[in-house]
Design a protein around this motif. Structure first.
Motif, PDB file in Angstrom:
ATOM      1  N   UNK A   1      55.200 -10.473   8.393  1.00  0.00           N
ATOM      2  CA  UNK A   1      56.364 -10.001   9.159  1.00  0.00           C
ATOM      3  C   UNK A   1      56.145 -10.104  10.675  1.00  0.00           C
ATOM      4  N   UNK A   2      54.908  -9.836  11.103  1.00  0.00           N
ATOM      5  CA  UNK A   2      54.644  -9.850  12.544  1.00  0.00           C
ATOM      6  C   UNK A   2      54.747 -11.258  13.122  1.00  0.00           C
ATOM      7  N   UNK A   3      54.492 -12.262  12.289  1.00  0.00           N
ATOM      8  CA  UNK A   3      54.645 -13.647  12.741  1.00  0.00           C
ATOM      9  C   UNK A   3      56.075 -13.896  13.222  1.00  0.00           C
ATOM     10  N   UNK A   4      57.004 -13.229  12.576  1.00  0.00           N
ATOM     11  CA  UNK A   4      58.418 -13.400  12.928  1.00  0.00           C
ATOM     12  C   UNK A   4      58.721 -12.988  14.360  1.00  0.00           C
ATOM     13  N   UNK A   5      57.847 -12.155  14.934  1.00  0.00           N
ATOM     14  CA  UNK A   5      58.091 -11.677  16.297  1.00  0.00           C
ATOM     15  C   UNK A   5      57.600 -12.682  17.340  1.00  0.00           C
ATOM     16  N   UNK A   6      56.729 -13.585  16.930  1.00  0.00           N
ATOM     17  CA  UNK A   6      56.130 -14.494  17.917  1.00  0.00           C
ATOM     18  C   UNK A   6      56.528 -15.958  17.737  1.00  0.00           C
ATOM     19  N   UNK A   7      56.971 -16.326  16.552  1.00  0.00           N
ATOM     20  CA  UNK A   7      57.338 -17.725  16.346  1.00  0.00           C
ATOM     21  C   UNK A   7      58.627 -18.050  17.094  1.00  0.00           C
ATOM     22  N   UNK A   8      58.732 -19.251  17.648  1.00  0.00           N
ATOM     23  CA  UNK A   8      59.934 -19.598  18.402  1.00  0.00           C
ATOM     24  C   UNK A   8      61.162 -19.728  17.491  1.00  0.00           C
ATOM     25  N   UNK A   9      62.293 -19.381  18.066  1.00  0.00           N
ATOM     26  CA  UNK A   9      63.546 -19.453  17.305  1.00  0.00           C
ATOM     27  C   UNK A   9      63.887 -20.915  17.040  1.00  0.00           C
ATOM     28  N   UNK A  10      64.236 -21.196  15.790  1.00  0.00           N
ATOM     29  CA  UNK A  10      64.579 -22.574  15.426  1.00  0.00           C
ATOM     30  C   UNK A  10      65.308 -22.549  14.095  1.00  0.00           C
ATOM     31  N   UNK A  11      66.128 -23.562  13.877  1.00  0.00           N
ATOM     32  CA  UNK A  11      66.808 -23.589  12.570  1.00  0.00           C
ATOM     33  C   UNK A  11      65.803 -23.843  11.450  1.00  0.00           C
ATOM     34  N   UNK A  12      64.631 -24.355  11.810  1.00  0.00           N
ATOM     35  CA  UNK A  12      63.603 -24.625  10.795  1.00  0.00           C
ATOM     36  C   UNK A  12      62.663 -23.444  10.592  1.00  0.00           C
TER      37      UNK A  12
END
Lengths: 418, 238
Positions: free
Chosen positions: A349-360
């Motif tokens: 879940x924490x990865x979701x806070x740092x990964x860049x926004x993208x449709x992929x």
């Protein structure tokens, strides 16, 4: 088995500490909001006084010491804003704000030089006007301080000079200091992901812990006619119900705290959303005003009551919790090392806070605020609301995870010999 | 003694490339207590896991009264007192008993009787993590006894026990001689085993060898394992 599992988790001290951790995060968030709001209000008062003082200086280019009537009118409104700001009076601030934003060149007492008209290019001013009109219509006080209604595009489209950074912060940063508003805040800053990580600290190894320290408790269960399918489904039920229970218990206690601390706020408060709408003709005079008012065309910025927003967010949260439960079981089945499984479930879940926004990036679809407000619809260039599709997609992903968790892995048996 | 027919036929099993059984055979025809003896790591627990379906053989069949043991049949007819490490440390003995009783529909009177027999009532409400090895072992045996299975497998029940626990379990095994149950006990404690049975299944090489040892298991054990023997899978019949 459900009783056995609940007893085990209770005796392992996983339930109460999890609720306490969630509660601490929630209360901490509220307290930080209240504290920073106090600081920002002081700054805003200071900036307002400075702005008004500068406006009262005679303009050397006009060749007269007399102030122009328009300037006097503006100063009068800014003075009223300042008084309301000092009194922490959201209703008065809203009234003055409405008067300001129906003018051709709206201004806030702490808005600095030309930030509003020169530096905001994705419908912020039009949205602020709509929000103020909505507040006026429902006789609601505004949040303090009164700010421009920004959106996820603001950071990408504005070009505020460095020396005006502080003023821009005062102009745009909101403080969600009431109970319901805090939930709204959490959805905008990835609160769901943080809550999932907190829950997973305690329940992220719910299946993998059946094989702790080289002891395989599942063999005993299997002898009691409790096979893999029953076990996985039982664990799923317990995980899901406990996740909801712990989260909503913490939320319930938090709301009581927030109510006593600073009130719950009004569930009619307007939340910015995106939907198909008529083209907006901006009343403002600067050159790009009309284009900015329709920045998200064919979608338009609209406002929905906080109650509707929270309701949709609640359903979204339940579906995400379901996905989290099934994903936990899948990871726990694939990764038999308890600590590794736990680590993965906290990190995911924490990865979701740092990964860049993208449709992929799948986490983009787990951004509760984007989904509920339909900003994701704009992001994906969709005309219709994406909410039902995202909910269905997450539900399907959860079911796929569950099916994969139920599929037997390679059976433990001997290989051919001789 | 009651007539039964427990049969292992052409059983083969290997852990990766390490063979444990190669076409092993065993036939036991009557109820009673049987010892299972073999060196450490020879595959005694593996045999129990194969009988109960926790492991799957590469070849061969295990039958009870002519029917191949399926998970349902194992649940109805076989009880297995495994190593006590499978118990949940955070749960009490009563939690475990309640679960087994619910699964097998065991009456309260039966629970009370077995608990009395194994003398676990004093610590049944303590968490497993706080129990001694002997207490855990007795609890494990209670759990295996509750369903009154026809075939009872006991994996090293005498290992690391205090004298009280040894006596309690020895008395229990003595009682089994006169019941309609078939009990297979694996143990390294050959002295104790000799006290309760002279019918021993030896795990020899990759086979099983059943013998009635009149001179005691220890003497036969020395013969079988301490001297070089030609490698050949053995067949045993009772």
């Amino acid at each position: 088995m459900i009783r056995l599992e609940l007893t085990k988790l209770w005796r392992q001290n996983k339930i109460i500490p999890c609720i306490m951790l969630l509660l601490m995060l929630m209360v901490g968030s509220l307290e930080i909001s209240i504290f920073t709001q106090g600081q920002r209000l002081s700054d805003a008062v200071e900036t307002s006084e400075q702005t008004i003082k500068e406006l009262k200086q005679p303009n050397p280019f006009q060749g007269t010491k007399q102030l122009l009537p328009e300037t006097k009118s503006t100063i009068s409104l800014l003075d009223k804003q300042l008084v309301a700001l000092k009194r922490r009076d959201g209703t008065s601030l809203r009234e003055v704000g409405v008067k300001q934003f129906i003018q051709k060149w709206p201004m806030l007492s702490y808005s600095g030089d030309n930030i509003i008209d020169f530096n905001l290019h994705s419908g912020e001013v039009e949205a602020t006007r709509k929000e103020l009109v909505y507040l006026q219509h429902h006789q609601l006080p505004t949040m303090l301080p009164l700010t421009i209604r920004t959106n996820p595009q603001t950071a990408l489209t504005n070009n505020v000079p460095v020396f005006q950074d502080k003023v821009f912060q005062e102009l745009t940063q909101r403080f969600y200091v009431k109970g319901w508003e805090q939930i709204w805040l959490w959805s905008t800053i990835g609160g769901i992901m943080i809550a999932l990580a907190a829950i997973n600290i305690f329940l992220g190894d719910i299946l993998a812990n059946e094989r702790d320290s080289q002891n395989d408790h599942t063999t005993w269960l299997r002898l009691q006619h409790y096979g893999r399918v029953k076990m996985v489904l039982t664990k799923l039920g317990v995980h899901l119900v406990l996740s909801c229970l712990m989260l909503f218990t913490a939320l319930g206690i938090f709301l009581v705290y927030a109510w006593l601390r600073n009130g719950l706020g009004d569930l009619r408060y307007p939340v910015q959303a995106w939907a198909l709408g008529k083209k907006v003709v901006s009343p403002y005079l600067w050159l790009t005003a009309t284009a900015e008012a329709n920045y998200f065309a064919p979608l338009q910025i609209t406002f929905i009551p906080l109650a509707r927003y929270l309701g949709l967010l609640g359903i979204f949260g339940l579906v995400v919790l379901f996905l989290n439960s099934t994903l936990t079981l899948l990871i726990n089945r694939l990764v038999r090392m308890r600590l590794l499984a736990l680590l993965i479930m906290v990190a995911l879940p924490l990865l979701g806070l740092v990964l860049p926004v993208s449709i992929y990036n799948p986490y983009t679809y787990l951004n509760g605020d984007w989904v509920v407000s339909n900003y994701l619809g704009y992001f994906l260039s969709q005309r219709a609301a994406v909410y039902p599709w995202v909910i269905s997609g997450i539900g399907i992903a959860a079911i796929v995870c569950l099916v994969l968790a139920l599929i037997p892995l390679k059976r433990k048996q001997g290989g051919h010999f001789g | 003694m009651v007539k039964m027919n427990f049969e292992i036929k052409d059983l083969s099993f290997a852990y990766r490339r390490h063979p444990v059984f190669i076409e092993a055979n065993l036939t036991l025809m009557t109820s009673g207590v049987y010892g299972l003896v073999g060196p450490n790591g020879s595959g005694k627990s593996t045999l129990f896991n194969l009988i109960t379906g926790l492991l799957h053989p590469t070849q061969g069949a295990i039958t009870l009264d002519g029917t191949v043991l399926t998970p349902n049949l194992v649940f109805a007819n076989v009880a297995y007192a495994q190593d006590s490490s499978v118990l949940y440390p955070y749960l009490t003995g009563r939690d475990h008993i309640r679960f087994v009783a619910l699964q097998h529909h065991v009456a309260a009177a039966r629970i009370a009787a077995v608990s009395e027999q194994l003398e676990i009532t004093q610590f049944v409400d303590q968490r497993v993590s706080s129990l001694s090895q002997g207490q855990k072992q007795r609890l494990m045996i209670v759990l295996a006894l509750l369903p009154e299975a026809r075939l009872l497998l006991m994996d090293e029940p005498l290992n690391g026990l205090d004298p009280d626990s040894v006596m309690i379990i020895r008395n229990l095994l003595e009682d089994f001689k006169s019941t309609a149950q078939m009990v297979i006990v694996s143990s390294h404690n050959l002295d104790e085993l000799d006290k309760v049975t002279d019918q021993i299944i030896f795990k020899v090489d990759q086979g099983l060898q059943f013998e009635t040892v009149a001179d005691g298991a220890e003497a036969r054990y020395a013969e079988l394992y301490h001297h070089a023997r030609p490698v050949k899978a053995g067949d045993g019949h009772a």
